[in-house]
Write a protein that holds these residues in place. Structure first.
Motif, short mmCIF file in Angstrom:
data_model
loop_
_atom_site.label_atom_id
_atom_site.label_comp_id
_atom_site.label_asym_id
_atom_site.label_seq_id
_atom_site.Cartn_x
_atom_site.Cartn_y
_atom_site.Cartn_z
N LEU A 1 0.84 -1.20 0.00
CA LEU A 1 0.00 0.00 0.00
C LEU A 1 0.87 1.26 0.00
N PRO A 2 0.35 2.37 -0.49
CA PRO A 2 1.16 3.60 -0.57
C PRO A 2 1.36 4.27 0.78
N ARG A 3 2.50 4.91 0.94
CA ARG A 3 2.66 5.91 2.01
C ARG A 3 1.92 7.13 1.49
N GLU A 4 0.90 7.55 2.21
CA GLU A 4 -0.09 8.44 1.62
C GLU A 4 0.37 9.88 1.42
N HIS A 5 1.23 10.39 2.30
CA HIS A 5 1.61 11.80 2.23
C HIS A 5 3.13 11.91 2.09
N VAL A 6 3.59 12.31 0.90
CA VAL A 6 5.04 12.36 0.63
C VAL A 6 5.46 13.81 0.39
N LEU A 7 6.36 14.30 1.23
CA LEU A 7 6.89 15.64 1.06
C LEU A 7 7.87 15.66 -0.10
N CYS A 8 7.70 16.60 -1.03
CA CYS A 8 8.55 16.71 -2.21
C CYS A 8 9.34 18.02 -2.14
N LEU A 9 10.66 17.91 -2.10
CA LEU A 9 11.53 19.08 -1.99
C LEU A 9 12.46 19.12 -3.20
N ASP B 1 4.45 20.17 13.15
CA ASP B 1 4.03 18.81 13.48
C ASP B 1 2.64 18.48 12.95
N GLU B 2 1.80 19.50 12.75
CA GLU B 2 0.44 19.23 12.28
C GLU B 2 0.39 18.85 10.80
N VAL B 3 1.48 19.05 10.08
CA VAL B 3 1.54 18.63 8.67
C VAL B 3 1.86 17.14 8.63
N THR B 4 0.96 16.35 8.08
CA THR B 4 1.14 14.90 8.03
C THR B 4 2.15 14.52 6.95
N LEU B 5 3.17 13.78 7.34
CA LEU B 5 4.19 13.31 6.40
C LEU B 5 4.47 11.83 6.66
N ASP B 6 4.52 11.05 5.58
CA ASP B 6 4.83 9.62 5.70
C ASP B 6 6.16 9.27 5.04
N ALA C 1 7.68 15.78 15.81
CA ALA C 1 7.10 14.80 16.74
C ALA C 1 6.48 13.66 15.94
N GLY C 2 6.29 12.52 16.60
CA GLY C 2 5.62 11.41 15.96
C GLY C 2 6.58 10.37 15.41
N ALA C 3 6.07 9.56 14.50
CA ALA C 3 6.83 8.43 13.95
C ALA C 3 8.02 8.92 13.13
N ILE C 4 9.03 8.05 13.04
CA ILE C 4 10.21 8.35 12.23
C ILE C 4 9.80 8.36 10.76
N VAL C 5 10.23 9.38 10.03
CA VAL C 5 9.90 9.52 8.61
C VAL C 5 11.18 9.36 7.79
N GLY C 6 11.15 8.47 6.82
CA GLY C 6 12.31 8.22 5.98
C GLY C 6 12.51 9.32 4.95
N THR D 1 16.59 10.46 -11.64
CA THR D 1 15.23 9.92 -11.75
C THR D 1 15.09 8.53 -11.14
N ASN D 2 16.17 7.99 -10.59
CA ASN D 2 16.15 6.63 -10.05
C ASN D 2 15.56 6.63 -8.63
N VAL D 3 14.28 6.97 -8.52
CA VAL D 3 13.61 7.01 -7.22
C VAL D 3 13.29 5.59 -6.79
N ALA D 4 13.62 5.26 -5.55
CA ALA D 4 13.32 3.93 -5.00
C ALA D 4 11.84 3.88 -4.59
N LEU D 5 11.00 3.37 -5.47
CA LEU D 5 9.56 3.34 -5.20
C LEU D 5 9.23 2.49 -3.97
N GLU D 6 10.06 1.49 -3.69
CA GLU D 6 9.78 0.61 -2.55
C GLU D 6 9.85 1.37 -1.23
N ARG D 7 10.49 2.53 -1.21
CA ARG D 7 10.55 3.32 0.01
C ARG D 7 9.34 4.23 0.17
N LEU D 8 8.44 4.19 -0.81
CA LEU D 8 7.23 5.00 -0.75
C LEU D 8 6.00 4.15 -0.49
N VAL D 9 6.20 2.90 -0.08
CA VAL D 9 5.07 2.00 0.18
C VAL D 9 5.25 1.34 1.54
#
Length: 207
Positions: free
Chosen positions: A75-83, A136-141, A163-168, A177-185
């Motif tokens: 399943l997807p990690r639902e909220h991904v911060l893009c920088l 902290d109120e911004v949800t990031l997975d 605060a909260g869970a560790i975010v990779g 462009t070699n994004v590791a998609l397995e780290r987004l699920v």
């Protein structure tokens, strides 16, 4: 080997359930269509590449003893911060996020606002613009970062303070462009005791 009809039920070959994957892939197809319509052939090809590699949304039944129904889902990690500092990297990140069925979180800035305004509404719905992602109120997975190592180090420090869970955090060089998609699920295994319902798993949901 035994024909399929003669195999024990616990070792029956099952076809993966891809219905969720098909639904999750629609925004990526929308991005690919937009890329083709805006002379961005490299982005369109990247969408194809990510779609071929993504396993998100697939559920597989696992072998198990009689009286159990075991399944494995990606399943997807639902909220991904893009920088990112350039449009190409930002759109690469968006393609990767949509390939797994997630949603992008973009910091408000000149680049993100300009790109957001050019995208169709179906894609805008998969993007959240935030004034300050460190709150902290911004949800990031998960986090995707394009840039140099000093920037990445600072981002990791900021993420660690939240605060909260560790975010990779996945760091990439500009143009990569070699994004590791397995780290987004995420992986999810589910075991249902069907014997408690007389072998009928649907009875477990009654009441």
């Amino acid at each position: 080997s035994l024909p399929a009809a003669a195999r024990p039920a616990s070792h029956a070959v099952t076809v993966p359930d891809t219905q969720a994957r098909e639904a999750l892939s629609k925004p990526l197809k929308a991005l690919q269509d937009w890329a083709n319509n805006n002379q961005q052939a490299a982005l369109a090809e990247l969408c194809d590449e990510y779609a071929a590699h993504s396993q998100s949304g697939i559920t597989r039944l696992l072998n198990g003893p009689t009286g159990e129904r075991n399944s494995y889902a990606i399943l997807p990690r639902e909220h991904v911060l893009c920088l990112a500092e350039v449009e190409g990297d930002l759109l690469t990140q968006l393609a990767a996020v949509l390939a797994v069925g997630g949603s992008a979180v973009w910091p408000e800035g000149e680049l993100t606002k300009a790109v957001f305004a050019r995208l169709p509404k179906a894609l805008q719905a998969k993007i959240t613009l935030v004034a300050d992602w460190t709150k902290d109120e911004v949800t990031l997975d998960a986090v995707l970062h394009h840039g140099h190592s000093d920037q990445l180090r600072q981002v990791c420090q900021q993420v660690a303070k939240r605060a909260g869970a560790i975010v990779g955090v996945q760091g990439l060089s500009q143009g990569e462009t070699n994004v590791a998609l397995e780290r987004l699920v995420i992986e999810r295994a589910l075991s249902v005791n069907t014997a408690a319902a007389g072998g009928n798993a649907s009875l477990m949901t009654i009441g």
